[in-house]
Design an enzyme around this catalytic site. Structure first.
Site, mmCIF file in Angstrom:
data_model
loop_
_atom_site.group_PDB
_atom_site.id
_atom_site.type_symbol
_atom_site.label_atom_id
_atom_site.label_comp_id
_atom_site.label_asym_id
_atom_site.label_seq_id
_atom_site.Cartn_x
_atom_site.Cartn_y
_atom_site.Cartn_z
ATOM 1 C CG ASP A 1 -1.740 0.851 1.493
ATOM 2 O OD1 ASP A 1 -2.634 1.352 0.018
ATOM 3 O OD2 ASP A 1 -2.510 1.519 2.518
ATOM 4 C CD GLU B 1 -0.109 6.244 -3.858
ATOM 5 O OE1 GLU B 1 0.457 5.752 -2.413
ATOM 6 O OE2 GLU B 1 -1.067 4.621 -3.514
ATOM 7 C CG ASP C 1 -8.482 4.463 0.768
ATOM 8 O OD1 ASP C 1 -8.371 3.322 0.493
ATOM 9 O OD2 ASP C 1 -6.906 5.517 1.931
HETATM 10 C C1 NOJ Z 1 -4.475 2.886 2.842
HETATM 11 C C2 NOJ Z 1 -5.074 2.149 2.133
HETATM 12 O O1 NOJ Z 1 -5.860 2.415 1.255
HETATM 13 C C3 NOJ Z 1 -6.044 1.114 2.885
HETATM 14 O O2 NOJ Z 1 -7.079 0.476 2.186
HETATM 15 C C4 NOJ Z 1 -6.032 1.120 4.294
HETATM 16 O O3 NOJ Z 1 -6.436 0.545 5.528
HETATM 17 C C5 NOJ Z 1 -4.890 2.035 5.151
HETATM 18 N N1 NOJ Z 1 -4.177 3.095 3.891
HETATM 19 C C6 NOJ Z 1 -4.204 1.517 6.185
HETATM 20 O O4 NOJ Z 1 -3.405 0.634 5.623
#
Ligand code: NOJ
Length: 932
Positions: free
Chosen positions: A523, A526, A599
């Site tokens: 995660d 980017e 998200d």
């Molecule tokens: C951002 C991610 O997009 C999300 O899915 C994750 O739960 C949080 N970071 C925490 O790791």
């Protein structure tokens, strides 16, 4: 946030940071992220009118190494100096140097155009960055050796491109055209046909110049000055363009961003960003960037890919943008701008939609074949608190008779966000926890992000620091940015040595507490840097070889995903297919695993936007993608959650996930009625796993996505071209989402040239018509195309791994000629033995009242064999005129009855379809079954 109260100083800073982050939620649209106007290269390029730039002409055309090479000579006119374009100063030597051009041709209808500066006349030591490691390593084996150039009048050179197509290099002004060969010479694609090609060459800085750029409180030192590139690309014979993910857009096609009838709007931005709560309909850049666009129309399908990982902005130009008095019809013009890099672009001639996808896949690769468990249902949450919580969730699925395959742990499982470690208070027995899941055939995924906590007692940080493995800031120090663990540094994933080092960290020995059933989630790659410009790494940060972050930004996450995937590959000694989910993506990410759309929010708009997002990702090679089921932010109403499960059950990647601030979401928490609906949606996915797995095989071999826009299968049906509400799973299953609360009916367009059977009741519908259908709460509209056979496994189990030996059901939907076909691919679901031929691939053909199973595995694929004792336990026939009573199976001349039976095994499913029970043929064998 279990760990917070135990680590107070850190925790306090962290809490303050979360509050800060929350404040970004509403601010981001306004000013957290740059608009084109705030991005000087974009503003400059966008401000130019067609044919307003001094043009380049072509000189010294020759064949060298089987490719066309030439020089691009700038016209003597000096570029105009504007306030916005300080780089175009009088007397700038860069505007008089020629560029080097190369055109090469690859088998299958691919033209490659490379344009770079001439190093022999370079005024600085800096060389422009050419992104390695994305194109397939064996691409050059497919290059065609050109041996002849034809003059095309005096003003152009043409050459063979593929049967029926040729490439043309126009000399003055410079232009590239891909056209159909022959007298008409109809163009398919062209570059610079509107004279917008511009290339800011590197040059020495003048004493009075300031190259810095400021955005909010951040200064970008831009040590190498302006270096952007822009050009126009036209897609001829096209009605729509698609692709260039990742954007959140509710329309399937890319809407025009400039020109008559378009309100002032932003270009599509490709710049990987951690956009907190992204909008559901916007051209802004989010987590991934794939600079591949494809066009489709009744006359042509073609594609264009620009291999460049710097910030890119792309305008889709509305008809008449260049001349309102003569709007172009049957052509889509686009304008591409990038901050840095070189031109390394590929033109794909099609001519069919699947040809374009295959052509693109032959350059960047196909989807990695996933393990079978990864195609099943995943249960995630930020965070499952501790081992008891994990055990309770796992047991909850069993108690409620809901299958699932993978349980995920988010950042709070690690000790202070130090990935590869465990919070030993919350997770004292990680191996045991994983082994308990594994005993039921289930798997676990933990998160590993690229930011490494700057903590001298953390082994990973110590090693990375000592070895000099971090990305450097502009002053040459290890870059220090803020992310989940607080002060963090980022490994320089451009460097292959560092990627190898990273990969080793996943060995069972180094990743203490991991077991072979543990897989990984990447995660924030980017990369996300909370205190960086636009929540990412400054563009003047430095990678291996002095490469500036701006030059490779969009590929950082790609490299990180690659290194992690390689780590799991090594961990399993090359015998276990990795599963790694990544948020950031670039062209080629499909070779390393799955991705998801980040998200999203628990609202109906985000449910709707998930479909065009996943479809465009699939068109750009990323077959294995999905959206967080239920929406990450916020608490979905019950009906939204149920609808999301019903739709998500058809996403190629099917995972529920939620933010820690949301209420718990396990599917049994919403009352027995809703639990039953969600259970049924998940069961639907499990029963279709054989079909999905077969489609993943197709994606892995051809690049054709699992989830497809309707036009991919019905390219001449115009009604399908911009349909982003429905999609096909493979070529046989059509699904239409329900995107509104309390929706009682839906207008569902079924493509022409086929009939369609409703999957719930077997009722047949005509294609080429929009049907107004009543919608019930227990399912979303789904249809099987007449003329297809879908393999299923209908027995309910706890996980996909427990279904391995289960028998198959074949659902045969007959077309008007009472014929149908389908395929089934099976392997061990885990290893790479399929590469040596260890798989079963059958084609089922129904014609003349006879079903035949034939082997379509080629004989030259290797000696390894895969075998299974699985049988076919049921055959469902849709569209067979009633009256059939018996079937005879050969070999064996064994008779079996035909009776009415239900279409699915759900409770209270009425008997609506002719069913052959227990033909008991083995799925590996050749057999036939005749209807009497
Ligand atoms: C951002 C991610 O997009 C999300 O899915 C994750 O739960 C949080 N970071 C925490 O790791």
């Amino acid at each position: 946030m279990g760990g917070l109260n135990r680590r107070s100083p850190d925790a306090l800073i962290f809490l303050i940071f979360l509050v800060f982050l929350a404040s970004l939620t509403s601010a981001w649209k306004k000013d957290e992220f740059r608009s084109c106007r705030q991005t000087p290269f974009c503003k400059r390029a966008r401000g130019r009118a067609p044919n307003s730039l001094p043009s380049f002409s072509v000189a010294d055309v020759s064949l060298s190494d089987g490719a066309v090479s030439a020089r691009l000579v700038p016209a003597p006119t000096l570029r105009q100096v504007t306030d916005d374009d300080p780089s175009a100063a009088d007397g700038d030597d860069a505007s008089s140097r020629s560029l080097l051009l190369r055109l090469s041709v690859y088998r299958g209808g691919i033209l490659r155009l490379e344009i770079d500066e001439d190093p022999s006349s370079a005024p600085t030591t800096k060389r422009r960055f050419r992104l390695p490691d994305v194109l397939l390593p064996n691409l050059d084996d497919r290059r065609l050796w050109l041996s002849r150039l034809s003059p095309d009048g005096a003003s152009a050179t043409s050459f063979y491109l593929a049967d029926g197509f040729e490439g043309v290099l126009r000399h003055d002004p410079f232009q590239i055209v891909v056209r159909r060969a022959g007298s008409g010479g109809e163009p398919v694609l062209s570059l610079n046909s509107h004279g917008l090609f511009d290339f800011e060459q590197l040059r020495a800085k003048k004493d009075d110049e300031n190259w810095e750029e400021n955005f909010r409180s951040h200064t970008d030192s831009r040590p190498n000055g302006p270096q952007s590139i822009s050009f126009d690309v036209s897609f001829h014979g096209a009605d729509f363009v698609y692709g260039i993910p990742e954007h959140a857009s509710t329309s399937l096609s890319l809407r025009p961003t400039r020109g008559p009838g378009v309100d002032e709007s932003e270009p599509y931005r490709l710049f990987n960003l951690d956009v907190f709560e992204y909008l559901h309909d916007s051209p802004f850049g989010i987590y991934g960037s794939i600079p591949f666009m494809l066009s489709h129309g009744t006359r042509s399908t073609s594609g264009f890919f620009w291999l460049n990982a710097a910030e890119m902005q792309i305008d889709v130009l509305a008809p008449g943008w260049d001349d309102p008095a003569a709007p172009n019809a049957g052509r889509v013009d686009t304008f591409w701008m990038s901050e840095a890099g070189v031109v390394d672009a590929f033109f794909f001639v099609g001519p069919g939609p699947k040809d374009v996808l295959r052509q693109y896949a032959s350059v960047t690769g196909t989807q990695a074949m996933p393990q079978e468990f990864a195609v099943a249902y995943h249960q995630c949450r930020w965070n499952y608190r501790d081992e008891e919580d994990v055990a309770a969730v796992d047991a909850g699925f069993d108690e409620h008779d809901i299958p699932y395959d993978v349980l995920w742990l988010d950042i709070d499982h690690a000790d202070g966000k130090r990935y590869f470690t465990w919070d030993r208070v919350l997770f004292p027995h990680p191996e045991e926890m994983q082994n308990k899941l594994a005993a039921k055939g289930r798997h676990m995924v933990t998160i590993v992000d690229p930011h490494i906590k700057r903590d001298d007692s953390f082994y990973l940080h110590k090693e990375a620091t000592e070895k000099g493995y971090y990305v450097k800031d502009a002053s040459g120090k290890d870059f220090d940015g803020w992310c989940w663990p607080g002060s963090s540094s980022y490994p320089d994933m451009l460097n292959p040595e560092i990627r190898e080092w990273w990969a080793e960290k996943f060995s069972l020995k180094e990743y203490v507490g991991s077991t072979p059933s543990l897989y990984i989630w990447n995660d924030m790659n980017e990369p996300s840097v909370f205190n960086g410009p636009e929540v990412t790494m400054p563009r003047d940060a430095i990678h291996m070889g002095g490469v500036e972050h701006r030059e490779l930004h969009n590929a950082y996450g790609y490299y990180f995903h690659m290194a992690t995937s390689n780590g799991l590959f090594k961990r399993g000694n090359g015998k276990d297919r990795p599963f790694v989910l990544s948020r950031a993506i670039f062209a080629g990410s499909q070779r390393y695993g799955a991705i998801w759309t980040g998200d999203n929010s628990a609202d109906w708009d985000h449910l709707r936007v998930s479909v065009p997002m996943i479809l465009n990702l699939g068109l750009a090679g990323m077959s294995f993608s999905g959206a967080d089921v239920g929406g990450f932010f916020g608490n979905p109403e019950n009906d939204l959650l149920v609808r999301w499960y019903q739709l998500g059950a058809y996403y190629p990647f099917f995972r529920a996930h939620a933010h820690h601030d949301t209420k718990r979401r396990e599917p049994w928490l919403f009352g027995e009625h809703n639990t039953a609906l969600m259970r049924e949606a998940i069961h639907t996915r499990y029963s279709l796993l054989p079909y999905y797995y077969t489609l993943f095989r197709e994606a892995a071999v051809t690049g054709i996505p699992v989830m497809r826009p309707l036009w991919l299968e019905f390219p001449s049906d115009k009604e399908t071209y911009d349909n982003g509400e429905a999609f096909l799973v493979g070529s046989s299953l059509l699904v239409h989402g329900i995107y509104e609360k309390d929706q009682k009916s839906a207008s569902v367009y079924l493509p022409s040239g086929a009939s369609w059977y409703n999957l719930r009741n077997g009722v047949k519908f005509d294609g080429g018509v929009s049907h107004k259908l009543a919608v019930s709460e227990d399912s979303i509209p789904s249809f099987q195309r007449a003329g297809t056979i879908i393999p299923r496994k209908d027995r309910f189990r706890r996980s996909s791994t427990q279904m391995v030996n289960d028998p198959y059901t074949l659902v045969i939907a007959l077309n008007g000629s009472l014929a149908a076909e389908g395929e089934l691919y099976i392997d061990d679901g885990k290893s790479y033995d399929f590469e040596q031929g260890a798989y079963i691939h059958r084609r089922f053909i129904f014609t003349d009242r006879k079903l035949t199973s034939i082997d379509i595995r080629p004989s030259n694929v290797g000696d390894k064999k895969f075998s299974t004792d699985c049988t076919v336990e049921r055959i469902i026939l849709l569209g067979l005129p009633s009256g059939a009573k018996k079937a005879v199976v050969e070999p064996g001349n064994h008779e079996t009855n035909i009776e009415l039976g239900p279409l699915t095994l759900r409770r209270a499913s009425p008997p609506v379809a002719l069913t052959i029970r227990k033909p008991n043929v083995r799925v590996t064998d050749d057999w036939s079954l005749r209807i009497l």
